[in-house]
Design an enzyme around this catalytic site. Structure first.
Site, PDB file in Angstrom:
ATOM      1  N   GLU A 175      17.872  21.020  37.171  1.00  0.00           N
ATOM      2  CA  GLU A 175      16.518  20.675  37.621  1.00  0.00           C
ATOM      3  C   GLU A 175      15.674  20.132  36.462  1.00  0.00           C
ATOM      4  O   GLU A 175      14.835  19.256  36.651  1.00  0.00           O
ATOM      5  CB  GLU A 175      15.870  21.932  38.233  1.00  0.00           C
ATOM      6  CG  GLU A 175      14.581  21.704  38.979  1.00  0.00           C
ATOM      7  CD  GLU A 175      14.760  20.989  40.313  1.00  0.00           C
ATOM      8  OE1 GLU A 175      15.680  20.171  40.437  1.00  0.00           O
ATOM      9  OE2 GLU A 175      13.946  21.232  41.217  1.00  0.00           O
ATOM     10  N   THR A 191       8.160  13.039  41.365  1.00  0.00           N
ATOM     11  CA  THR A 191       7.618  14.386  41.122  1.00  0.00           C
ATOM     12  C   THR A 191       6.836  14.448  39.810  1.00  0.00           C
ATOM     13  O   THR A 191       5.755  15.043  39.750  1.00  0.00           O
ATOM     14  CB  THR A 191       8.761  15.429  41.096  1.00  0.00           C
ATOM     15  OG1 THR A 191       9.407  15.414  42.365  1.00  0.00           O
ATOM     16  CG2 THR A 191       8.239  16.835  40.837  1.00  0.00           C
TER      17      THR A 191
HETATM   18  N1  HSE Z   1       6.447  22.844  42.902  1.00  0.00           N
HETATM   19  C1  HSE Z   1       6.871  21.516  42.558  1.00  0.00           C
HETATM   20  C2  HSE Z   1       5.703  20.579  42.648  1.00  0.00           C
HETATM   21  C3  HSE Z   1       7.956  21.117  43.499  1.00  0.00           C
HETATM   22  O1  HSE Z   1       4.958  20.668  43.616  1.00  0.00           O
HETATM   23  O2  HSE Z   1       5.517  19.753  41.753  1.00  0.00           O
HETATM   24  C4  HSE Z   1       8.488  19.743  43.289  1.00  0.00           C
HETATM   25  O3  HSE Z   1       9.459  19.458  44.276  1.00  0.00           O
END
Ligand code: HSE
Length: 318
Positions: free
Chosen positions: A137, A191
């Site tokens: 990850e 992301t």
């Molecule tokens: N918790 C993370 C975010 C998950 O919201 O950036 C990313 O998939």
């Protein structure tokens, strides 16, 4: 045959997509879906190391270098840590959209290490597998690693990540009659970018609402209090900023309110949206309206997934 192996030389494993954050629980909540998910085929080889021999379903977007792919990075870390004296070759079959907020990179990493663990004479525990998945990850999310996709993909069910560093995870019981509707709009959100636009600080009044809701959601799930679950799935932190990246978001949210959903929000960093309901029929109706409103308001197509909550994590397909 290497004496670290249990006799299986080829295995095919599925690992599920996940919904993280669930409104109020940025980086600390996630649950696993029955579908979609990724599949990995792992074959034992005599030559030490990990080789990535095939990727399908990624439209050529994923890195093929072993050091850059989340699945092979997780596997390499695991093989080195466990001093495994054989090699593996990997086929990665992406059966879910990339950059969708559904934990695609986590599903690939989890499928890989679960497959490897399943062919070992002395497999490690699921808890011991988690750090390997997190190494995968790390490749996709940058410096700050969050376990809210890999942990539910690995353990199944609804997971609370009380701490990301050191990782401290707790399984929260989730009622069996939960259905999840996913709308995946045909846009991609990176992301790292979706994290970079978040505020560095949170106002005290918003923080109070947020931690009230995180506690409320856990209590609601444990007490099976559906109305408390619904009231608690709100987000005063990421949603105000990230919803602007998703065309039609406000209209879709408004439309879903007309239905019997008890939770709605952005899945992970988006663009996928999730809604929770108690019957498959409600989940289908909600999916149809989400897709319709997405197109009406933003002229964007989307895919719908209707899924139960996955309570077991990965599974061996053959
Ligand atoms: N918790 C993370 C975010 C998950 O919201 O950036 C990313 O998939």
């Amino acid at each position: 045959m290497n004496d670290q192996l249990n006799g299986i030389s080829e295995i095919r494993v599925f690992a599920p997509a996940t919904v993280s954050n669930i409104g109020c629980g940025f980086d600390i909540f996630g649950f696993a879906l029955d579908e979609p998910g990724d599949e990995v085929i792992l074959r034992v080889t005599n030559r030490k190391g990990v080789r990535l021999v095939k990727i399908t379903g990624d439209k050529g977007k994923l890195p093929t270098a072993v050091s850059k792919n989340t699945c092979t990075v997780a596997l390499t870390t695991m093989m080195e840590k466990l001093n495994l004296e054989f090699g593996v070759e990997i086929e990665l079959h992406k059966k879910m959209p990339l950059g969708s907020g559904l934990g695609s990179s986590a599903a690939s990493a989890v499928a890989g290490i679960y497959a490897l663990n399943s062919i070992l004479k002395k497999p490690v525990t699921t808890h011991e597998l988690l750090p390997f998945a997190l190494e995968g990850e790390r490749i996709s999310s940058g410096k700050i690693v969050h376990a809210d996709n890999v942990a539910p993909a690995l353990f199944g069910g609804f997971i609370l990540i009380r701490s990301n560093d050191p990782v401290d995870i707790i399984s929260i019981p989730i009622p069996k009659d939960f259905y999840c509707t996913i709308l995946h709009p045909h846009i991609e959100i990176n992301t790292a970018y979706a994290r970079s636009i978040l505020p560095d600080t949170i106002k005290t009044q918003n923080a109070i609402k947020q931690w009230g809701n995180t506690a409320g959601l856990v209590a609601g799930l444990m007490k099976r209090d559906y109305d408390l679950v619904r009231r608690s799935i709100t987000d005063n932190f990421a949603e105000p900023v990230r919803s602007k990246l998703i065309p039609g978001y406000d209209q879709i949210k408004e439309a879903v309110k007309m239905y019997d959903a008890f939770g709605f929000g952005i899945s992970g960093s988006g663009p996928s949206l999730f809604a929770l309901s108690r019957t498959k029929l409600d989940a289908l109706k909600i999916g149809n309206i989400m897709k319709k409103v997405l197109f009406q308001s933003a002229k964007i197509e989307g895919d719908i997934y209707i899924s139960g909550i996955n309570l077991y994590g990965p599974k061996i397909l053959g």
